[in-house]
Design a protein around this motif. Structure first.
Motif, PDB file in Angstrom:
ATOM      1  N   LYS A   1      42.421  39.670  42.823  1.00 35.57           N
ATOM      2  CA  LYS A   1      41.633  39.117  41.717  1.00 35.57           C
ATOM      3  C   LYS A   1      40.219  38.767  42.168  1.00 35.57           C
ATOM      4  O   LYS A   1      39.246  39.011  41.454  1.00 35.57           O
ATOM      5  CB  LYS A   1      42.322  37.870  41.162  1.00 35.57           C
ATOM      6  N   LYS A   2      40.104  38.206  43.365  1.00 33.10           N
ATOM      7  CA  LYS A   2      38.793  37.788  43.867  1.00 33.10           C
ATOM      8  C   LYS A   2      37.892  38.987  44.139  1.00 33.10           C
ATOM      9  O   LYS A   2      36.723  39.007  43.756  1.00 33.10           O
ATOM     10  CB  LYS A   2      38.973  36.967  45.140  1.00 33.10           C
ATOM     11  N   LYS A   3      38.430  40.001  44.799  1.00 36.71           N
ATOM     12  CA  LYS A   3      37.595  41.117  45.242  1.00 36.71           C
ATOM     13  C   LYS A   3      37.339  42.149  44.152  1.00 36.71           C
ATOM     14  O   LYS A   3      36.469  43.004  44.296  1.00 36.71           O
ATOM     15  CB  LYS A   3      38.230  41.762  46.469  1.00 36.71           C
ATOM     16  N   ASN A   4      38.101  42.079  43.070  1.00 37.12           N
ATOM     17  CA  ASN A   4      37.892  43.010  41.955  1.00 37.12           C
ATOM     18  C   ASN A   4      37.687  42.243  40.655  1.00 37.12           C
ATOM     19  O   ASN A   4      38.082  42.695  39.585  1.00 37.12           O
ATOM     20  CB  ASN A   4      39.095  43.949  41.828  1.00 37.12           C
ATOM     21  N   PHE A   5      37.033  41.088  40.780  1.00 37.93           N
ATOM     22  CA  PHE A   5      36.944  40.158  39.657  1.00 37.93           C
ATOM     23  C   PHE A   5      36.372  40.802  38.400  1.00 37.93           C
ATOM     24  O   PHE A   5      36.904  40.647  37.307  1.00 37.93           O
ATOM     25  CB  PHE A   5      36.090  38.950  40.053  1.00 37.93           C
ATOM     26  N   THR A   6      35.279  41.530  38.537  1.00 40.10           N
ATOM     27  CA  THR A   6      34.612  42.084  37.353  1.00 40.10           C
ATOM     28  C   THR A   6      35.297  43.334  36.816  1.00 40.10           C
ATOM     29  O   THR A   6      34.958  43.808  35.735  1.00 40.10           O
ATOM     30  CB  THR A   6      33.144  42.425  37.673  1.00 40.10           C
ATOM     31  N   LEU A   7      36.248  43.882  37.562  1.00 36.65           N
ATOM     32  CA  LEU A   7      36.900  45.125  37.149  1.00 36.65           C
ATOM     33  C   LEU A   7      38.284  44.904  36.543  1.00 36.65           C
ATOM     34  O   LEU A   7      38.911  45.842  36.066  1.00 36.65           O
ATOM     35  CB  LEU A   7      37.024  46.076  38.350  1.00 36.65           C
ATOM     36  N   ILE A   8      38.746  43.656  36.571  1.00 39.00           N
ATOM     37  CA  ILE A   8      40.061  43.337  36.018  1.00 39.00           C
ATOM     38  C   ILE A   8      39.861  42.586  34.708  1.00 39.00           C
ATOM     39  O   ILE A   8      39.287  41.499  34.685  1.00 39.00           O
ATOM     40  CB  ILE A   8      40.882  42.489  37.006  1.00 39.00           C
ATOM     41  N   GLU A   9      40.324  43.182  33.616  1.00 36.28           N
ATOM     42  CA  GLU A   9      40.092  42.593  32.296  1.00 36.28           C
ATOM     43  C   GLU A   9      40.867  41.294  32.098  1.00 36.28           C
ATOM     44  O   GLU A   9      40.340  40.317  31.582  1.00 36.28           O
ATOM     45  CB  GLU A   9      40.483  43.597  31.204  1.00 36.28           C
ATOM     46  N   ASN A  10      42.122  41.287  32.500  1.00 39.53           N
ATOM     47  CA  ASN A  10      42.987  40.132  32.272  1.00 39.53           C
ATOM     48  C   ASN A  10      43.337  39.480  33.606  1.00 39.53           C
ATOM     49  O   ASN A  10      44.105  40.031  34.389  1.00 39.53           O
ATOM     50  CB  ASN A  10      44.259  40.572  31.541  1.00 39.53           C
ATOM     51  N   HIS A  11      42.788  38.293  33.846  1.00 43.12           N
ATOM     52  CA  HIS A  11      43.013  37.630  35.126  1.00 43.12           C
ATOM     53  C   HIS A  11      44.306  36.828  35.160  1.00 43.12           C
ATOM     54  O   HIS A  11      44.576  36.123  36.131  1.00 43.12           O
ATOM     55  CB  HIS A  11      41.815  36.749  35.468  1.00 43.12           C
ATOM     56  N   ASN A  12      45.105  36.943  34.106  1.00 37.59           N
ATOM     57  CA  ASN A  12      46.423  36.314  34.099  1.00 37.59           C
ATOM     58  C   ASN A  12      47.526  37.308  34.460  1.00 37.59           C
ATOM     59  O   ASN A  12      48.707  36.996  34.353  1.00 37.59           O
ATOM     60  CB  ASN A  12      46.710  35.712  32.715  1.00 37.59           C
ATOM     61  N   LYS A  13      47.125  38.487  34.882  1.00 36.50           N
ATOM     62  CA  LYS A  13      48.113  39.503  35.241  1.00 36.50           C
ATOM     63  C   LYS A  13      48.947  39.070  36.437  1.00 36.50           C
ATOM     64  O   LYS A  13      48.467  38.384  37.331  1.00 36.50           O
ATOM     65  CB  LYS A  13      47.411  40.826  35.574  1.00 36.50           C
ATOM     66  N   THR A  14      50.204  39.506  36.430  1.00 33.53           N
ATOM     67  CA  THR A  14      51.075  39.243  37.567  1.00 33.53           C
ATOM     68  C   THR A  14      50.710  40.177  38.719  1.00 33.53           C
ATOM     69  O   THR A  14      49.961  41.142  38.542  1.00 33.53           O
ATOM     70  CB  THR A  14      52.543  39.485  37.187  1.00 33.53           C
ATOM     71  N   PHE A  15      51.261  39.890  39.882  1.00 33.07           N
ATOM     72  CA  PHE A  15      51.015  40.735  41.051  1.00 33.07           C
ATOM     73  C   PHE A  15      51.436  42.178  40.774  1.00 33.07           C
ATOM     74  O   PHE A  15      50.727  43.128  41.094  1.00 33.07           O
ATOM     75  CB  PHE A  15      51.781  40.161  42.248  1.00 33.07           C
ATOM     76  N   THR A  16      52.592  42.333  40.132  1.00 36.01           N
ATOM     77  CA  THR A  16      53.087  43.672  39.801  1.00 36.01           C
ATOM     78  C   THR A  16      52.105  44.421  38.908  1.00 36.01           C
ATOM     79  O   THR A  16      51.803  45.602  39.138  1.00 36.01           O
ATOM     80  CB  THR A  16      54.454  43.576  39.095  1.00 36.01           C
ATOM     81  N   ASP A  17      51.591  43.744  37.892  1.00 36.54           N
ATOM     82  CA  ASP A  17      50.640  44.383  36.975  1.00 36.54           C
ATOM     83  C   ASP A  17      49.296  44.646  37.646  1.00 36.54           C
ATOM     84  O   ASP A  17      48.609  45.620  37.322  1.00 36.54           O
ATOM     85  CB  ASP A  17      50.438  43.515  35.730  1.00 36.54           C
ATOM     86  N   LEU A  18      48.914  43.779  38.571  1.00 35.36           N
ATOM     87  CA  LEU A  18      47.661  43.999  39.300  1.00 35.36           C
ATOM     88  C   LEU A  18      47.732  45.275  40.132  1.00 35.36           C
ATOM     89  O   LEU A  18      46.749  46.014  40.240  1.00 35.36           O
ATOM     90  CB  LEU A  18      47.363  42.805  40.211  1.00 35.36           C
ATOM     91  N   ILE A  19      48.888  45.528  40.713  1.00 36.11           N
ATOM     92  CA  ILE A  19      49.059  46.757  41.499  1.00 36.11           C
ATOM     93  C   ILE A  19      48.893  47.981  40.600  1.00 36.11           C
ATOM     94  O   ILE A  19      48.247  48.970  40.976  1.00 36.11           O
ATOM     95  CB  ILE A  19      50.436  46.770  42.195  1.00 36.11           C
ATOM     96  N   LYS A  20      49.444  47.910  39.395  1.00 34.69           N
ATOM     97  CA  LYS A  20      49.281  49.010  38.438  1.00 34.69           C
ATOM     98  C   LYS A  20      47.810  49.212  38.097  1.00 34.69           C
ATOM     99  O   LYS A  20      47.329  50.346  37.983  1.00 34.69           O
ATOM    100  CB  LYS A  20      50.073  48.715  37.161  1.00 34.69           C
ATOM    101  N   THR A  21      47.083  48.107  37.942  1.00 33.86           N
ATOM    102  CA  THR A  21      45.654  48.191  37.638  1.00 33.86           C
ATOM    103  C   THR A  21      44.892  48.847  38.783  1.00 33.86           C
ATOM    104  O   THR A  21      44.019  49.694  38.561  1.00 33.86           O
ATOM    105  CB  THR A  21      45.081  46.784  37.372  1.00 33.86           C
TER     106      THR A  21
END
Length: 215
Positions: free
Chosen positions: A124-144
């Motif tokens: 979340k920190k290193k891709n802050f501006t590229l992740i639309e939803n910062h409430n995503k779970t770890f699993t969903d972040l990997i998909k992103t």
């Protein structure tokens, strides 16, 4: 000055400590004097200090430049949540380093939990501006990470291999974090209760490497 809009663009750039402190105080003073004060900055500490200052609490609004479908847009920015995320990363990262200094299985669950927290916070920190939803779970972040072509890893790392490593760490830390077996397709070759000390060390080393050199 009551009808003036004042804009600061990275006001602390190249300033020493004393000048930084004085600049912050002067910006805060201007809030009650000017019509509007706008501060543009990459400095999280500055943004957080201004945001939390008593003098600006009644009128504060914060945004960040994010990305939605290849377009840059202004999005609401929860600076307090962002800072908490950095604190979580620092604490979890430190705990993992301490484990490597003196590895043992007595705190295995804490270790697995810290793996998950550290990686989630780092992504979340290193891709802050590229992740639309910062409430995503770890699993969903990997998909992103896998699906967003704008997100790149450092060095010459193979993206598919990085994603595979993240999924392995996701699967092994899932039960400890959620308190139950997951209901999605994951690799269960290493159930958490059967992890050996060497395997746990390997997971922690993979996590540290991802944070320090890849993500």
């Amino acid at each position: 000055m009551k009808d003036k809009i004042i804009i600061f663009d990275d006001p602390l750039s190249s300033l020493d400590y004393n000048r930084r402190r004085r600049t912050v105080r002067e910006i805060i003073k201007l809030v009650s004097k000017a019509k509007q004060v706008i501060v543009l900055s990459h400095n999280d500490a500055l943004v957080h200090e201004l945001y939390c200052a008593r003098e600006v609490k009644k009128s504060r609004i914060s945004y960040y430049i994010g990305q939605i479908e290849q377009s840059s847009v202004l999005l609401p920015f929860d600076i307090e949540d962002h800072v908490k995320g950095k604190d979580h990363l620092n604490k979890s990262y430190k705990s993992l380093k301490n484990f490597l200094a003196s590895p043992n299985l007595s705190n295995k669950n804490d270790c697995l939990e810290n793996i998950r927290i550290a990686l989630e916070s780092s992504i979340k920190k290193k891709n802050f501006t590229l992740i639309e939803n910062h409430n995503k779970t770890f699993t969903d972040l990997i998909k992103t990470l896998e699906e967003n072509t704008a997100i790149l890893f450092r060095g010459q790392n193979d993206k598919s291999k990085v994603i595979d490593t993240l999924r392995d760490l996701d699967s092994v830390s899932w039960p400890v974090h959620h308190g139950q077996a997951c209901d999605i397709d994951m690799n269960w070759s290493n159930s958490p209760e059967n992890i050996t000390l060497e395997e746990l060390k390997g997971y922690v080393e993979d996590t540290i490497n991802l944070i320090d050199h890849v993500l």
